[in-house]
Design a protein around this motif. Structure first.
Motif, PDB file in Angstrom:
ATOM      1  N   GLN A 129      62.852-104.673 -73.557  1.00 11.62           N
ATOM      2  CA  GLN A 129      62.879-103.653 -72.694  1.00 11.62           C
ATOM      3  C   GLN A 129      61.532-102.663 -72.834  1.00 11.62           C
ATOM      4  N   GLU A 130      60.597-102.706 -74.005  1.00  9.19           N
ATOM      5  CA  GLU A 130      59.653-101.767 -74.114  1.00  9.19           C
ATOM      6  C   GLU A 130      58.311-102.560 -74.026  1.00  9.19           C
ATOM      7  N   LEU A 131      58.360-103.891 -73.648  1.00  5.26           N
ATOM      8  CA  LEU A 131      56.877-104.566 -73.429  1.00  5.26           C
ATOM      9  C   LEU A 131      56.360-104.274 -72.394  1.00  5.26           C
ATOM     10  N   SER A 186      59.815-110.293 -87.414  1.00  6.79           N
ATOM     11  CA  SER A 186      60.917-109.681 -87.015  1.00  6.79           C
ATOM     12  C   SER A 186      61.468-108.363 -88.143  1.00  6.79           C
ATOM     13  N   MET A 187      61.075-108.635 -89.234  1.00 11.54           N
ATOM     14  CA  MET A 187      61.563-107.743 -90.266  1.00 11.54           C
ATOM     15  C   MET A 187      60.585-106.614 -90.553  1.00 11.54           C
ATOM     16  N   SER A 226      64.593-107.826 -82.045  1.00 11.79           N
ATOM     17  CA  SER A 226      64.999-106.567 -82.834  1.00 11.79           C
ATOM     18  C   SER A 226      63.906-105.750 -83.078  1.00 11.79           C
ATOM     19  N   LEU A 227      62.610-105.999 -82.398  1.00 11.93           N
ATOM     20  CA  LEU A 227      61.485-104.997 -82.602  1.00 11.93           C
ATOM     21  C   LEU A 227      61.698-104.232 -81.353  1.00 11.93           C
ATOM     22  N   ASN A 228      62.518-102.942 -81.585  1.00  8.42           N
ATOM     23  CA  ASN A 228      62.599-101.992 -80.504  1.00  8.42           C
ATOM     24  C   ASN A 228      61.429-101.297 -79.968  1.00  8.42           C
ATOM     25  N   VAL A 246      51.732-106.988 -81.569  1.00  8.54           N
ATOM     26  CA  VAL A 246      51.477-108.505 -82.383  1.00  8.54           C
ATOM     27  C   VAL A 246      50.791-109.562 -81.604  1.00  8.54           C
ATOM     28  N   ASP A 247      49.783-109.787 -82.490  1.00  6.00           N
ATOM     29  CA  ASP A 247      48.798-110.815 -81.876  1.00  6.00           C
ATOM     30  C   ASP A 247      48.838-112.184 -82.676  1.00  6.00           C
ATOM     31  N   LEU A 248      49.612-113.050 -81.830  1.00 13.04           N
ATOM     32  CA  LEU A 248      49.778-114.535 -82.402  1.00 13.04           C
ATOM     33  C   LEU A 248      48.898-115.727 -81.799  1.00 13.04           C
TER      34      LEU A 248
END
Length: 547
Positions: free
Chosen positions: A401-403, A338-339, A375-377, A346-348
């Motif tokens: 909101q952006e996913l 998140s930083m 926090s990742l806008n 993001v692939d987890l």
């Protein structure tokens, strides 16, 4: 082109006297078509190629993966004076005899003949095409001697000879190509590559490398370097001659590199792939020190743990794509991720992420780790397949909101997860594999109108009727499941264009830039009809112009 055709038809069939010339003579319809792309069309054969010979102004022809195209089928394009680009990749029936037709096209500048039936003798014939700037010979038996015969191609900028028989002796000939900017030597026996001053992109995957670009002259402005699966005798010595100030793309995946001591000098890197390598927490500091410009970082199947991600946190301010799949990270890594404020992807997948972290002595005794990603806008794509997340862990996703793209795969997920995902306003692609979804849960699922594709493979409780009911309710969404594969409907209610509607008129309207791409549903009679009508218009045009 449509306007020109309409004007020409009006003139050609008007009752006025034939002696009256057209007020604005239109161009020949065939002259508008300069590019044809038929790649992968299995119906393309010698008869097709005979029709293509009618396109006298053709500049680019792509018949890659057309397995019925033979050497003799190339005869109709022999001697074309306008053809600049020809792609015969993986046309395995094209042999040395076919290349004799091709070498008559002296205007060719780009030739793709990888994985065809050419022998060494056929390769040497290409030396007569003096205007070539791009030559793809991938997968062909190019020997040192054959490569030497091509040194007369002084305009060559792009050369692909992966899988060839070229050795260090042949590699020395490459210095003759003074304008060479792209070179692919993957899967060859080349271990020492001489200095090539104009080189910008180098592929040496699955090679054993002892030295790169060593020799007199200025160092090449290398921008892209790929040595995936390569073995190094001494990585420091092998890479010491590379000018790193321009290097923006490095793929060292699955290579034998052990120390990565060369990374700190590559400060311009934007794309770094270290997947399947020995990279671990003890070496990740080398990545952190060049993180300022990184946009894409792949650490999949490495030894990097959550502690290693913590070392990277704060050093990747511009990172947009991060892959940590098949690593030992857990939920602690999520807070570090998140930083990285500009992350989009993001692939987890296949990690130890559970979606929550226990807090000793706190109330409640856990918190949802995925909430940190709020926090990742800019986050658009998230892959959580084969993790340990359960329904409750996905609740924070409802505020992303952006996913646009979400991938999940777990037998622990139920209808509750679908409820959380209903509120995602921009969700376009949703994949939920092996979940315990019920018919009622699917019925109550109310996705955003933006949802275009939903993959439900492995959701074994769902019935065909329930899925079809959902498809009827949301016709814009393509649904995939073992029981049904539904295509989204168009405004007319049909799921795919009817071949009868793909007329030559439709294609002509789309030819404003002189390009034509034939879809699989159009292969066959409609193409012949198009050729006939174009040739008919062509005839009338020259008749009216008195040519």
């Amino acid at each position: 082109m449509a306007e020109a055709e309409a004007e020409f038809r009006a003139i050609a069939f008007s009752p006025r006297r034939r002696s009256s010339p057209p007020p604005h003579p239109p161009s020949s319809p065939l002259s508008f078509i300069t590019r044809i792309d038929l790649r992968g069309e299995n119906s393309v054969d010698a008869e097709w190629m005979a029709y293509l010979g009618a396109f006298r102004y053709l500049r680019s022809l792509n018949v890659a993966d057309c397995h019925k195209v033979t050497g003799s089928a190339l005869w109709p394009i022999t001697g074309m004076t306008s053809l600049r680009e020809l792609d015969l990749s993986r046309c395995m029936k094209v042999t040395d005899a076919g290349i004799r037709h091709i070498i008559s096209i002296s205007t060719l500048e780009k030739l793709y003949i990888s994985e065809t039936g050419l022998t060494t003798n056929g390769v040497t014939l290409i030396s007569s095409l003096k205007n070539l700037s791009l030559l793809d010979l991938g997968g062909l038996p190019v020997t040192d001697q054959a490569l030497s015969s091509l040194q007369v191609l002084t305009e060559l900028q792009y050369l692909d000879i992966w899988g060839s028989e070229v050795s260090n002796k042949g590699a020395a000939v490459l210095r003759k190509f003074s304008k060479l900017s792209f070179l692919n030597l993957s899967w060859t026996n080349v271990t020492k590559l001489p200095n090539l001053p104009s080189l910008k992109c180098l592929h040496m995957s699955n090679c054993t490398i002892s030295s790169l670009l060593e020799g007199d002259g200025g160092k090449p402005p290398l921008k892209k370097l790929i040595f995936s699966g390569a073995k190094f005798e001494n990585e420091a010595e092998a890479l010491m001659h590379i000018e790193t100030s321009f290097l923006s793309f490095l793929d060292a995946s699955n290579s034998s590199i052990q120390r990565f001591c060369f990374l700190p000098s590559m400060e311009a890197l934007k794309h770094l792939d270290l997947s399947w390598s020995t990279m671990g927490d003890d070496l990740v500091k080398h990545v952190a020190c060049i993180g300022a410009n990184l946009r894409n970082l792949n650490l999949s199947k490495t030894r990097v743990s959550s502690a290693g991600v913590g070392i990277l946190a704060g050093h990747l301010p511009n990172l947009e794509i991060l892959s940590l799949s098949y690593t030992p990270i857990d939920d602690v890594a999520v807070s570090y991720i998140s930083m990285m404020p500009l992350l989009r992807v993001v692939d987890l997948s296949n990690t130890n992420v559970k979606g929550f972290i226990h807090q000793e002595g706190a109330e409640p005794d856990f918190f949802l780790s995925l909430k940190a990603l709020e926090s990742l806008n800019h986050l658009e794509r998230l892959n959580l397949e084969q993790t340990h997340v359960r329904d409750a862990a996905l609740k924070p996703l409802s505020s992303f909101q952006e996913l646009r793209d979400l991938s999940l795969r777990s037998a622990s997920l139920t209808d509750v997860s679908l409820h959380y995902l209903s509120s995602l306003p921009k969700l376009t692609n949703l994949s939920i594999h092996d979940a315990v979804l019920s018919n009622n849960g699917l019925y109550l699922f109310n996705p955003s109108a933006t949802l275009k594709k939903m993959d439900l493979y492995g959701c074994w409780l769902l019935t065909e009727d329930a899925i079809l009911s959902f498809c009827k309710k949301y016709p814009q969404t393509e649904v995939r499941h073992e029981l049904v594969h539904n295509l989204p409907s168009n405004p007319n209610g049909s799921t795919s264009p009817s071949p009868s509607r793909l007329t030559s008129r439709t294609l002509l309207v789309n030819q404003k830039q002189g390009n034509i791409s034939i879809s699989p549903s159009f292969v066959g009679t409609n193409f012949y009809s198009l050729i006939f009508q174009l040739q008919l218009l062509d005839f009338f045009f020259f008749f009216w112009c008195g040519i």
